[in-house]
Enzyme design. Structure first.
Site, mmCIF file in Angstrom:
data_model
loop_
_atom_site.group_PDB
_atom_site.id
_atom_site.type_symbol
_atom_site.label_atom_id
_atom_site.label_comp_id
_atom_site.label_asym_id
_atom_site.label_seq_id
_atom_site.Cartn_x
_atom_site.Cartn_y
_atom_site.Cartn_z
ATOM 1 N N SER A 286 8.182 -7.052 -4.002
ATOM 2 C CA SER A 286 7.197 -6.186 -4.493
ATOM 3 C C SER A 286 5.945 -6.829 -5.074
ATOM 4 C CB SER A 286 7.756 -5.220 -6.004
ATOM 5 O OG SER A 286 8.744 -4.349 -5.485
ATOM 6 N N GLY B 99 5.524 -1.388 -4.348
ATOM 7 C CA GLY B 99 7.071 -1.567 -4.333
ATOM 8 C C GLY B 99 7.611 -1.755 -3.178
ATOM 9 N N GLY B 100 8.547 -2.737 -3.158
ATOM 10 C CA GLY B 100 9.299 -3.190 -1.898
ATOM 11 C C GLY B 100 10.278 -2.411 -1.687
ATOM 12 N N THR B 101 11.476 -2.646 -1.220
ATOM 13 C CA THR B 101 12.678 -2.135 -0.782
ATOM 14 C C THR B 101 13.555 -2.785 -1.345
ATOM 15 O OG1 THR B 101 13.270 -3.357 1.030
ATOM 16 C CG2 THR B 101 11.826 -1.491 1.516
ATOM 17 N N MET B 102 15.199 -2.378 -1.363
ATOM 18 C CA MET B 102 16.181 -3.436 -1.768
ATOM 19 C C MET B 102 16.198 -4.731 -1.581
ATOM 20 S SD MET B 102 17.640 -1.259 -4.194
ATOM 21 C CE MET B 102 19.125 -1.832 -4.539
ATOM 22 N N HIS C 233 -0.739 8.997 -5.978
ATOM 23 C CA HIS C 233 -0.769 8.672 -4.795
ATOM 24 C C HIS C 233 -0.585 10.123 -3.804
ATOM 25 C CE1 HIS C 233 3.521 7.913 -5.642
ATOM 26 N NE2 HIS C 233 3.566 8.229 -4.134
ATOM 27 N N ALA D 230 6.875 0.839 -0.304
ATOM 28 C CA ALA D 230 8.299 1.875 -0.123
ATOM 29 C C ALA D 230 8.665 2.429 -1.090
ATOM 30 C CB ALA D 230 9.297 0.764 0.480
ATOM 31 N N HIS E 62 0.887 2.359 -0.853
ATOM 32 C CA HIS E 62 1.808 2.214 -2.016
ATOM 33 C C HIS E 62 3.002 1.761 -1.839
ATOM 34 C CE1 HIS E 62 4.007 5.765 -1.166
ATOM 35 N NE2 HIS E 62 2.812 6.314 -1.011
#
Length: 130
Positions: free
Chosen positions: A107, A100-103, A42, A128, A126
């Site tokens: 996702s 991808g998500g965050t903590m 990416h 976080a 794409h």
């Protein structure tokens, strides 16, 4: 050069993760079936063929195929089913895009579509990824 560096970096991380698992579990990566599932670049620019409207001001104008330099900054490819540039295992469903998500957020796994190909030159965010 930057894209090559990123690829080598991901390869090194994969190698080191496999070695760490081998040490902890006293088995080889192959025995644990630690195969690479998917890897896609990416934030790069590539020359690709896309359908472009001949006259953007005329919504009824025809489209023609052109070679374009597509720069995906903050995004990745998501090509539709049966596109010649995606790997064989994904030909029937479209190119997967891992968002991808965050903590604290979810996702997602998306698949490229024909509509997305025309609207975005086969691109999506794409995520976080942190």
């Amino acid at each position: 050069a930057a894209a090559n560096y990123a690829w080598v970096n991901r390869s090194c991380i994969t190698y080191l993760a496999r070695r760490a698992f081998e040490k902890v579990f006293d088995k080889t990566a192959e025995e644990m079936e630690m195969n690479l599932v998917y890897d896609v670049c990416h934030n790069v620019a590539k020359i690709e063929k896309h359908q472009v409207q001949v006259d953007p001001d005329d919504t009824d104008s025809l489209f023609q195929e052109k070679n374009l330099l597509v720069h995906r900054k903050g995004s990745t490819r998501a090509f539709p089913p049966n596109h010649p540039m995606i790997p064989t295992p994904y030909q029937n469903v479209g190119q997967p895009a891992l968002i991808g998500g965050t903590m604290g957020t979810c996702s997602y796994i998306l698949m490229g579509t024909k509509d997305g190909m025309h609207a975005t030159c086969g691109s999506t965010c794409h995520g976080a990824g942190r």
